[in-house]
Design a protein around this motif. Sequence first.
Motif, PDB file in Angstrom:
ATOM      1  N   GLN A 116       4.456   9.826  -8.403  1.00 53.90           N
ATOM      2  CA  GLN A 116       3.486   9.687  -9.482  1.00 53.90           C
ATOM      3  C   GLN A 116       2.387   8.767  -8.992  1.00 53.90           C
ATOM      4  OE1 GLN A 116       5.539   8.023 -12.767  1.00 53.90           O
ATOM      5  NE2 GLN A 116       6.573   9.919 -13.327  1.00 53.90           N
ATOM      6  N   VAL A 117       1.179   9.095  -9.337  1.00 53.91           N
ATOM      7  CA  VAL A 117       0.058   8.257  -8.937  1.00 53.91           C
ATOM      8  C   VAL A 117      -0.042   7.105  -9.926  1.00 53.91           C
ATOM      9  CG1 VAL A 117      -2.432   8.211  -8.565  1.00 53.91           C
ATOM     10  CG2 VAL A 117      -1.129  10.246  -7.981  1.00 53.91           C
ATOM     11  N   ALA A 118      -0.212   5.890  -9.407  1.00 55.19           N
ATOM     12  CA  ALA A 118      -0.344   4.724 -10.268  1.00 55.19           C
ATOM     13  C   ALA A 118      -1.598   4.845 -11.124  1.00 55.19           C
ATOM     14  CB  ALA A 118      -0.404   3.459  -9.418  1.00 55.19           C
ATOM     15  N   GLY A 148       0.797  -1.223   0.000  1.00 54.04           N
ATOM     16  CA  GLY A 148       0.000   0.000   0.000  1.00 54.04           C
ATOM     17  C   GLY A 148       0.826   1.268   0.000  1.00 54.04           C
ATOM     18  N   THR A 149       2.130   1.166  -0.228  1.00 52.17           N
ATOM     19  CA  THR A 149       2.956   2.362  -0.285  1.00 52.17           C
ATOM     20  C   THR A 149       3.066   2.853  -1.711  1.00 52.17           C
ATOM     21  OG1 THR A 149       4.955   1.058  -0.537  1.00 52.17           O
ATOM     22  CG2 THR A 149       4.309   1.638   1.708  1.00 52.17           C
ATOM     23  N   ASP A 150       3.496   4.091  -1.885  1.00 53.93           N
ATOM     24  CA  ASP A 150       3.654   4.651  -3.223  1.00 53.93           C
ATOM     25  C   ASP A 150       5.015   4.228  -3.761  1.00 53.93           C
ATOM     26  OD1 ASP A 150       3.336   6.051  -5.530  1.00 53.93           O
ATOM     27  OD2 ASP A 150       3.855   7.994  -4.664  1.00 53.93           O
ATOM     28  N   ALA A 151       5.013   3.237  -4.634  1.00 54.17           N
ATOM     29  CA  ALA A 151       6.269   2.691  -5.130  1.00 54.17           C
ATOM     30  C   ALA A 151       6.693   3.290  -6.451  1.00 54.17           C
ATOM     31  CB  ALA A 151       6.128   1.179  -5.291  1.00 54.17           C
ATOM     32  N   THR A 152       5.872   4.096  -7.054  1.00 53.43           N
ATOM     33  CA  THR A 152       6.209   4.657  -8.357  1.00 53.43           C
ATOM     34  C   THR A 152       6.776   6.046  -8.155  1.00 53.43           C
ATOM     35  OG1 THR A 152       3.959   5.448  -8.603  1.00 53.43           O
ATOM     36  CG2 THR A 152       4.453   3.315  -9.558  1.00 53.43           C
ATOM     37  N   ARG A 153       8.058   6.134  -7.955  1.00 48.28           N
ATOM     38  CA  ARG A 153       8.733   7.411  -7.774  1.00 48.28           C
ATOM     39  C   ARG A 153       9.767   7.574  -8.875  1.00 48.28           C
ATOM     40  NH1 ARG A 153       7.744  10.177  -3.244  1.00 48.28           N
ATOM     41  NH2 ARG A 153       6.687   9.089  -1.582  1.00 48.28           N
ATOM     42  N   THR A 154       9.908   8.788  -9.341  1.00 46.56           N
ATOM     43  CA  THR A 154      10.917   9.070 -10.350  1.00 46.56           C
ATOM     44  C   THR A 154      12.245   9.339  -9.671  1.00 46.56           C
ATOM     45  OG1 THR A 154      10.309  11.390 -10.344  1.00 46.56           O
ATOM     46  CG2 THR A 154       9.204   9.987 -11.951  1.00 46.56           C
ATOM     47  N   GLY A 155      13.262   9.569 -10.452  1.00 44.15           N
ATOM     48  CA  GLY A 155      14.587   9.790  -9.904  1.00 44.15           C
ATOM     49  C   GLY A 155      14.686  11.038  -9.047  1.00 44.15           C
ATOM     50  N   ASP A 156      13.896  12.069  -9.343  1.00 44.14           N
ATOM     51  CA  ASP A 156      13.989  13.293  -8.555  1.00 44.14           C
ATOM     52  C   ASP A 156      13.135  13.241  -7.295  1.00 44.14           C
ATOM     53  OD1 ASP A 156      11.709  15.344 -10.593  1.00 44.14           O
ATOM     54  OD2 ASP A 156      11.534  13.345  -9.735  1.00 44.14           O
TER      55      ASP A 156
END
Length: 70
Positions: free
Chosen positions: A52-54, A40-48
Amino acid sequence: MLLVLGCAVLLLLVVPWMLFGLGRLIEMATGNRAGAMAAGTDATRTGDGAAQVAWFRRPIRPAFRNPRRA
């Protein structure tokens, strides 16, 4: 008799072990994103670091616009 025993061992031990190993390979290849999404964590993160919302968490856009609204 040996054929039945061999099939039982194959189905009860070998196949689950192979599927577990395949799941571990997929988890390592995706950088543990699947495990984080299951938690349930936000795993879609960019390099900076910007989140980002899935795609499945985004709100649904209406398919048709209301013709009464101008």
